[in-house]
Enzyme design. Structure first.
Site, PDB file in Angstrom:
ATOM      1  N   LYS A 282       0.857  -1.186   0.000  1.00 10.76           N
ATOM      2  CA  LYS A 282       0.000   0.000   0.000  1.00 10.76           C
ATOM      3  C   LYS A 282       0.895   1.239   0.000  1.00 10.76           C
ATOM      4  O   LYS A 282       1.891   1.275   0.723  1.00 10.76           O
ATOM      5  CB  LYS A 282      -0.857  -0.019   1.263  1.00 10.76           C
ATOM      6  N   GLU A 366     -19.196  -6.577   9.869  1.00 12.91           N
ATOM      7  CA  GLU A 366     -20.160  -5.889  10.724  1.00 12.91           C
ATOM      8  C   GLU A 366     -21.178  -6.850  11.313  1.00 12.91           C
ATOM      9  O   GLU A 366     -21.630  -6.672  12.450  1.00 12.91           O
ATOM     10  CB  GLU A 366     -20.880  -4.786   9.922  1.00 12.91           C
ATOM     11  N   ARG A 394     -25.400  -3.521   6.955  1.00  7.92           N
ATOM     12  CA  ARG A 394     -24.981  -4.915   6.791  1.00  7.92           C
ATOM     13  C   ARG A 394     -25.483  -5.801   7.921  1.00  7.92           C
ATOM     14  O   ARG A 394     -25.688  -6.996   7.737  1.00  7.92           O
ATOM     15  CB  ARG A 394     -23.446  -4.981   6.813  1.00  7.92           C
TER      16      ARG A 394
HETATM   17  C1  LIG Z   1     -18.974  -3.177   4.634  1.00  8.72           C
HETATM   18  C2  LIG Z   1     -17.829  -2.200   4.711  1.00  8.72           C
HETATM   19  N1  LIG Z   1     -17.239  -1.932   5.896  1.00  8.72           N
HETATM   20  C3  LIG Z   1     -16.218  -1.049   5.972  1.00  8.72           C
HETATM   21  C4  LIG Z   1     -15.761  -0.409   4.850  1.00  8.72           C
HETATM   22  C5  LIG Z   1     -14.673   0.660   4.957  1.00  8.72           C
HETATM   23  N2  LIG Z   1     -13.462   0.276   4.230  1.00  8.72           N
HETATM   24  C6  LIG Z   1     -13.194   0.790   3.022  1.00  8.72           C
HETATM   25  S1  LIG Z   1     -11.791   0.211   2.377  1.00  8.72           S
HETATM   26  C7  LIG Z   1     -11.484  -0.710   3.749  1.00  8.72           C
HETATM   27  C8  LIG Z   1     -10.238  -1.529   3.833  1.00  8.72           C
HETATM   28  C9  LIG Z   1     -10.101  -2.394   2.627  1.00  8.72           C
HETATM   29  O1  LIG Z   1      -8.943  -3.167   2.735  1.00  8.72           O
HETATM   30  P1  LIG Z   1      -8.540  -4.056   1.501  1.00  8.72           P
HETATM   31  O2  LIG Z   1      -9.725  -4.753   0.952  1.00  8.72           O
HETATM   32  O3  LIG Z   1      -7.407  -4.909   1.922  1.00  8.72           O
HETATM   33  O4  LIG Z   1      -8.083  -3.013   0.409  1.00  8.72           O
HETATM   34  P2  LIG Z   1      -6.804  -2.070   0.427  1.00  8.72           P
HETATM   35  O5  LIG Z   1      -7.287  -0.723   0.806  1.00  8.72           O
HETATM   36  O6  LIG Z   1      -5.821  -2.610   1.414  1.00  8.72           O
HETATM   37  O7  LIG Z   1      -6.291  -2.115  -0.958  1.00  8.72           O
HETATM   38  C10 LIG Z   1     -12.495  -0.572   4.686  1.00  8.72           C
HETATM   39  C11 LIG Z   1     -12.545  -1.225   6.004  1.00  8.72           C
HETATM   40  C12 LIG Z   1     -16.414  -0.697   3.638  1.00  8.72           C
HETATM   41  N3  LIG Z   1     -16.076  -0.097   2.503  1.00  8.72           N
HETATM   42  N4  LIG Z   1     -17.412  -1.584   3.597  1.00  8.72           N
END
Ligand SMILES: Cc1ncc(C[n+]2csc(CCOP(=O)(O)OP(=O)(O)O)c2C)c(N)n1
Length: 637
Positions: A282, A366, A394
């Site tokens: 990242k 969630e 959710r």
């Molecule tokens: C249901 C839900 N909960 C929380 C989020 C907030 N959220 C957005 S991106 C993220 C982290 C995503 O991590 P990853 O899938 O590993 O992608 P990266 O950013 O590391 O590329 C979170 C928790 C969301 N988008 N949807």
């Protein structure tokens, strides 16, 4: 002309030389950094997928082949490669590009909701649809290791494992992080691949062996597969994906475009579902992001490019909650906190620092958060589940059946409630006060200012036989709005002149309502403003107040359908109160991205627009009151 701006679409990528491709990667990173420094946005995740997205678009033929990004926050590079580089400077601005994939923007975008862990299910459906119709196109899903912690992703994998003919390539973009490092058993399994000291040498071996693969085809796949199996057997004895019956390729260095292309090509040729495990970093290529401890610039606000320092901002609601919940923890050792992969964004990092044993990051889960909280409550603790309002959707069934039906004392703290703006339709917290209205026993509070936030959190954690919810919006809180009186559990904020209009103002709309009241009073209209504080259940004192006024107006930053206003209307109707009621709230629409203030303006939730509407409504109320009196007199004769 730069390579990036010379592209007319992803197909042009195939004609580029190695040198041009590496120039392109640099240009993309520069544009990502300079744009996000101005607009804010998901910089870190996008810096991490530059090579991966280029490789996907060189191997697959979008939009014929479909590319689905899980969550979609890492879709900027995809936008740049699919003809939107010229529009990128207006990223996340009203009328400009959305911060997520958007069907309206491009045929290359098919899925645009930004709630995580859905991509594999969409992809499963798409691939089945193409297979049934005899269409040989491919579907590619890109899912992060964070999104892979969501239950839906595993429901999808369970199904994909038996969809043997689906032309599906599932790219796991494994950077080891959600915002903060991803946690859990799954992550441990993935991480064992990355952290194994033999990984680097193995990668070299894999690369050499792959480079020796002549051409493509089933034989080549077998060769690759044999290499992979050797790698996997050595490094991932649990066979995470293979135990599900899924083909697996990896781990691949996600910044080695050529290696990625080889792996993707092999996966494409296989003709059934294949997992491609890419290891990325990242924030890759921008030191300030790579070194950013909290979240590697997951989603920074505007920042200084040289220093990486974020533009200073004042305290927001989250900060006040963060401080207060630490105080609650000090006097209530039974209080524990749960976050769904958003420790810093919801302000639980301070609580975690103070009480590490009492803080749980459950991943993007969630539903699990809610039911696990029910278990914690049954076990004698008082959990505080802090999530963004939109993501509680959710867990509706879990709140209803697992928490409320079982009368568990769980407090849900909903941040980013109401209009949030920049992140578009899916991020507005405009559903919670409607969906939660139907949950028996649940109590919901909407603080109007910081004093009330603390007060209501304190009251909420005292409730040990029902779910409680405290919701507050994005951004800085207003100055405190003192109460001049109480009506039951509600605060009276304004009482001026005759009892013409009663404004029932919910949460952040209270300070707006006080402004409205001043405007109305200046026009000779008498006005009372109450803040119910607890908006579910509504205090019976509101019914009496409503009966004593000529017009009742409710104002809330929640959808108008099924929200506080509509329950108030129903309550007044049940009580036989005939005072006309006007509901103000968010129209039940998917609101496009723009600044919060611009959206509030657009939907009429500003003091000017509300005051104007109320002046018109009070005139109408007078007319209908006169008409009703005439009718009454007529029928009495
Ligand atoms: C249901 C839900 N909960 C929380 C989020 C907030 N959220 C957005 S991106 C993220 C982290 C995503 O991590 P990853 O899938 O590993 O992608 P990266 O950013 O590391 O590329 C979170 C928790 C969301 N988008 N949807």
């Amino acid at each position: 002309m730069s390579v990036l701006f010379s592209l007319t679409g992803p197909r042009d990528l195939r004609a580029l030389s190695e040198e041009q491709l590496s120039t392109l990667a640099d240009e993309i990173r520069d544009l990502l950094i300079t744009t996000c420094a101005r607009t804010g946005g998901h910089l870190g995740p996008n810096l991490g997928v530059v090579e991966l997205t280029m490789a996907i678009h060189r191997v697959f033929d979008s939009p014929r082949d479909r590319v689905v990004f899980d969550t979609g926050h890492q879709g900027y590079v995809h936008k740049l490669l699919t003809g939107r580089a010229g529009a990128f400077d207006a990223l996340r601005s009203e009328g400009g590009l959305s911060g997520y994939p958007s069907q309206a923007e491009s045929d290359h975008d098919i899925v645009e909701n930004s709630h995580a862990s859905t991509a594999l299910s969409y992809a499963d459906g798409l691939a089945k649809a193409y297979r049934i119709q005899g269409d040989d196109r491919h579907t590619v899903a890109v899912i992060g290791d964070g999104a892979l912690t969501g239950g839906m992703a595993w429901e999808a994998l369970n199904n994909i494992a038996i969809a043997k003919d689906s032309r599906l390539v599932l790219v796991v973009n494994d950077n080891g992080r959600s915002y903060t490092p991803t946690v859990g058993g799954l992550t441990t399994a993935l991480t064992s691949l990355r952290t194994n000291p033999r990984y680097e040498p193995f990668l070299e071996t894999v690369k050499e062996r792959l480079n020796a693969v002549p051409g493509v085809g089933p034989a080549a796949y077998d060769t690759l597969h044999a290499v992979k199996r050797a790698v996997k057997d050595a490094l991932a004895p649990q066979g995470l994906f293979e135990d599900l019956g899924l083909k697996y390729v990896g781990p691949i260095d996600g910044h080695d475009r050529a290696a990625l292309e080889q792996a993707l090509t092999q996966a494409k040729r296989f003709g059934g579902p294949v997992i491609v495990h890419a290891i990325t970093r990242k924030g890759h290529g921008y030191q300030a992001a790579e070194e950013h401890e909290a979240d590697q610039f997951h989603s920074p606000p505007p920042f200084d490019i040289e220093t990486g320092e974020e533009k200073p901002r004042g305290a927001i609601w989250t900060d006040h909650f963060a401080d207060h919940i630490v105080e609650v923890g000090a006097r209530r050792p039974d209080v524990v906190a749960i976050t769904a992969a958003m420790m810093h964004p919801v302000g639980l990092d301070k609580f975690q620092a103070a009480y590490p044993e009492s803080t749980f990051d459950v991943g993007i889960a969630e539903q699990h958060a809610a039911t696990s909280a029910a278990g914690l409550a049954m076990g004698g603790l008082h959990p505080v589940v802090a999530v963004y309002a939109t993501f509680l959707n959710r867990a509706f069934d879990q709140v209803l059946m697992d928490v409320a039906l079982h009368r568990c004392g769980v407090t849900f703290v909903l941040d980013r409630a109401g209009v949030t703006g920049d992140d578009g339709a899916s991020h507005n917290g405009m559903w919670d006060m409607s969906v939660l209205q139907v949950v028996p026993g649940l109590r919901l509070a909407a603080p109007r200012d910081v004093t009330r936030l603390k007060e209501l959190i304190d009251e909420a954690v005292e409730v040990d036989d029902a779910p409680t919810v405290v919701r507050f919006p994005k951004g800085p809180p207003p100055d405190d709005v003192p109460a001049i009186d109480r009506a039951g559990t509600a605060d009276v904020l304004v009482r001026e002149g005759e009892r013409d209009v009663l404004i029932v103002a919910v949460g952040s709309m209270a300070s707006v309502a006080v402004d409205v009241a001043e405007r109305l009073h200046a026009q000779g209209i008498g006005v009372t403003v109450v803040d119910p504080r607890w908006v579910k259940p509504l205090d019976p004192a509101l019914v009496e107040l409503a009966a004593a006024h000529r017009l009742v107006v409710s104002v809330e930053d929640n959808g108008r359908v099924g929200g506080v206003g509509s329950v108030l209307l129903q309550t007044l109707n049940d009580a036989g109160v005939r005072t006309p009621v006007r509901l103000h709230g968010i129209p039940q629409e998917f609101l496009g991205h723009a600044k919060r203030a611009a959206i509030l303006e657009r939907i009429g939730l500003t003091p000017q627009a509300l005051a104007r509407g109320i002046v018109e409504d009070i005139a109408l109320a007078d007319v209908s009151a006169d008409a009703a009196a005439l009718l009454d007199a007529e029928s009495a004769r």
